[in-house]
Design an enzyme around this catalytic site. Structure first.
Site, PDB file in Angstrom:
ATOM      1  N   HIS A   1       0.892  -1.082   0.065  1.00  0.00           N
ATOM      2  CA  HIS A   1      -0.050   0.094   0.000  1.00  0.00           C
ATOM      3  C   HIS A   1       0.861   1.240   0.105  1.00  0.00           C
ATOM      4  O   HIS A   1       0.219   2.371  -0.476  1.00  0.00           O
ATOM      5  CB  HIS A   1      -1.063  -0.060   1.188  1.00  0.00           C
ATOM      6  CG  HIS A   1      -0.132  -0.290   2.563  1.00  0.00           C
ATOM      7  ND1 HIS A   1       0.092  -1.419   2.947  1.00  0.00           N
ATOM      8  CD2 HIS A   1       0.426   0.670   3.464  1.00  0.00           C
ATOM      9  CE1 HIS A   1       1.074  -1.232   4.078  1.00  0.00           C
ATOM     10  NE2 HIS A   1       0.965  -0.122   4.327  1.00  0.00           N
TER      11      HIS A   1
ATOM     12  N   CYS B   1       7.944  -1.031  -1.595  1.00  0.00           N
ATOM     13  CA  CYS B   1       7.228  -1.087  -0.579  1.00  0.00           C
ATOM     14  C   CYS B   1       7.712   0.355   0.092  1.00  0.00           C
ATOM     15  O   CYS B   1       8.247   1.265  -0.454  1.00  0.00           O
ATOM     16  CB  CYS B   1       7.206  -2.254   0.336  1.00  0.00           C
ATOM     17  SG  CYS B   1       8.868  -2.418   1.307  1.00  0.00           S
TER      18      CYS B   1
ATOM     19  N   THR C   1      10.139   1.072   2.305  1.00  0.00           N
ATOM     20  CA  THR C   1      11.473   1.053   2.292  1.00  0.00           C
ATOM     21  C   THR C   1      12.125   0.108   1.204  1.00  0.00           C
ATOM     22  O   THR C   1      13.469   0.129   0.950  1.00  0.00           O
ATOM     23  CB  THR C   1      12.060   0.665   3.720  1.00  0.00           C
ATOM     24  OG1 THR C   1      11.627  -0.865   3.938  1.00  0.00           O
ATOM     25  CG2 THR C   1      11.752   1.401   4.799  1.00  0.00           C
ATOM     26  N   GLY C   2      11.422  -0.780   0.782  1.00  0.00           N
ATOM     27  CA  GLY C   2      11.991  -1.848  -0.256  1.00  0.00           C
ATOM     28  C   GLY C   2      12.637  -3.147   0.625  1.00  0.00           C
ATOM     29  O   GLY C   2      12.811  -4.224  -0.059  1.00  0.00           O
ATOM     30  N   VAL C   3      12.827  -3.088   1.899  1.00  0.00           N
ATOM     31  CA  VAL C   3      13.533  -4.045   2.589  1.00  0.00           C
ATOM     32  C   VAL C   3      12.319  -5.297   3.001  1.00  0.00           C
ATOM     33  O   VAL C   3      12.790  -6.226   2.166  1.00  0.00           O
ATOM     34  CB  VAL C   3      13.801  -3.298   3.945  1.00  0.00           C
ATOM     35  CG1 VAL C   3      14.171  -4.570   4.945  1.00  0.00           C
ATOM     36  CG2 VAL C   3      14.788  -2.396   3.748  1.00  0.00           C
TER      37      VAL C   3
ATOM     38  N   ARG D   1      30.977 -16.842  -7.561  1.00  0.00           N
ATOM     39  CA  ARG D   1      30.443 -16.436  -6.470  1.00  0.00           C
ATOM     40  C   ARG D   1      29.016 -16.470  -6.204  1.00  0.00           C
ATOM     41  O   ARG D   1      28.340 -16.949  -5.327  1.00  0.00           O
ATOM     42  CB  ARG D   1      31.103 -15.111  -6.117  1.00  0.00           C
ATOM     43  CG  ARG D   1      32.630 -15.108  -5.992  1.00  0.00           C
ATOM     44  CD  ARG D   1      33.124 -13.541  -6.011  1.00  0.00           C
ATOM     45  NE  ARG D   1      34.400 -13.669  -6.037  1.00  0.00           N
ATOM     46  CZ  ARG D   1      35.229 -12.798  -6.452  1.00  0.00           C
ATOM     47  NH1 ARG D   1      34.786 -11.545  -7.117  1.00  0.00           N
ATOM     48  NH2 ARG D   1      36.668 -12.764  -6.467  1.00  0.00           N
TER      49      ARG D   1
END
Ligand code: RB5
Length: 149
Positions: free
Chosen positions: A10, A66, A68-70, A133
């Site tokens: 949201h 979102c 923060t993106g976190v 890696r």
């Protein structure tokens, strides 16, 4: 034509729509996984949807937004990156072969978001030692799932 899955909570409906339009103008096909409502919802739902779509090859790459993106990136991992600036976005694809980009609608402005999206989409995985890696990262995830050491 490259397909990009996009998802958000949201906090990021407006930014999702702007980024979505921006990508369509550039010729990408955009698949919207929601939410399209400003009512409070749970970001893991949308992070998982886009993560699954990328993992299953329904779309080539994913973008998640979102506050923060976190939170939304954690739901989609393993190769999702949260970026607030373009350098990390570019290198995350060149070196880490990220397949999901996340950022925060409450952290960065729309022009920075567009610049981050451009750098990420235009960068290419360099392979070579970086491939080794990235494979090591994938192996860590497999060990976690299968529980062997
Ligand atoms: C929602 O209030 C907020 O927690 C969410 O958008 C996001 O920032 C979580 O990581």
């Amino acid at each position: 034509i490259m397909k990009i899955g996009i998802g958000n909570d949201h906090a990021a409906v407006d930014m999702k729509n702007e980024i979505s339009e921006y990508l369509k103008e550039k010729g990408y096909e955009v698949v919207n996984y929601g939410t399209d409502s400003n009512e409070s919802c749970d970001y893991p739902v949308y992070g998982e949807k886009v993560g699954e779509a990328v993992a299953h090859g329904d779309v080539d790459l994913g973008i998640l937004i979102c506050g923060t993106g976190v939170g939304i990136s954690l739901a989609a991992n393993i190769r999702a990156v949260v970026c607030s600036e373009p350098y990390t976005a570019k290198l995350s694809r060149q070196h880490n072969n990220t397949n999901i980009l996340a950022f925060g609608a409450r952290v960065i402005g729309i022009e920075t978001a567009k610049m981050i999206v451009d750098e990420w989409l235009n960068a290419e995985f360099m392979g070579g030692k970086h491939e080794r890696r990235v494979n090591m990262l994938m192996d860590i995830e497999k060990r976690k799932i299968h529980g062997d050491k």
